[in-house]
Design a protein around this motif. Sequence first.
Motif: not given
Length: 236
Positions: A98-105, A189-198, A200-203, A223-224
């Motif tokens: 499913a779609p997810l935002p791009e990471p901001t870091v 600081h939400g780093l785990a979320r940003q990591l997961m965005y990247a 999941l988009r990669e996978l 994250l779904g």
Amino acid sequence: MNDLHLANKNGAAFWRALGPARGYELIERPGFLAALDPIRNGLRVVLTSDQPPAADLAELTDLLTSRAWPRVTIEDPYGVVSPPLTPARWPVMIRPAAPLPEPTVDVVHVRTEEQLAAVDKVVVEGFPLPHFQPYGSAAAVPPALLSSPGFDAYLIAVDGQWAAAGATITQDDVAGVYFVTTRPEFRGHGLARQLMYAVLRELDPLPVTLTAAAPAQHLYQSLGFTTIAESTWWSS
């Protein structure tokens, strides 16, 4: 193949890659996969069948009792064993593509042994993994994984320091996420979320599975990911 079998298949693939990379002996039978390390990690078992053959259960009992292991962990998502160990229950989760935002870091896709050593340090200190401490005494995420088919790892840096990391195993029609952690001084600081965005988009477009520790369940749900079962982890 149902979702639980899919997730468990990936868990076995993870240890099929990690065990030899750490130098562990592997034993694989129709009903289980075992990684053996008599010095540090002990006996690690993944039950891989909801109806393991009696001979496999007998061999597993013999493995459990024949040596003085420094640690024992048996993952049983099917509820088929009841060893004389302490149980804990962990949710097995899965997420369809499913779609997810791009990471901001900036999330670094690990390519070098130096970067993988940074993953190892974050994982050992962030989880933490006491039996791999002090850091450098042995690699929890060893360099040999870089050449293991289907393995990938990721890093996030903050102010020039590696702060968060995670790894994935892709096999056939499913991917699994492992070792997602943030070093204590960088949490909140939400780093785990940003990591997961990247990640999941990669996978994408594969379904992705994981076993969630309690503090991270809300993140994964947001994250779904949905819980498909509770796996019993028996440990010494």
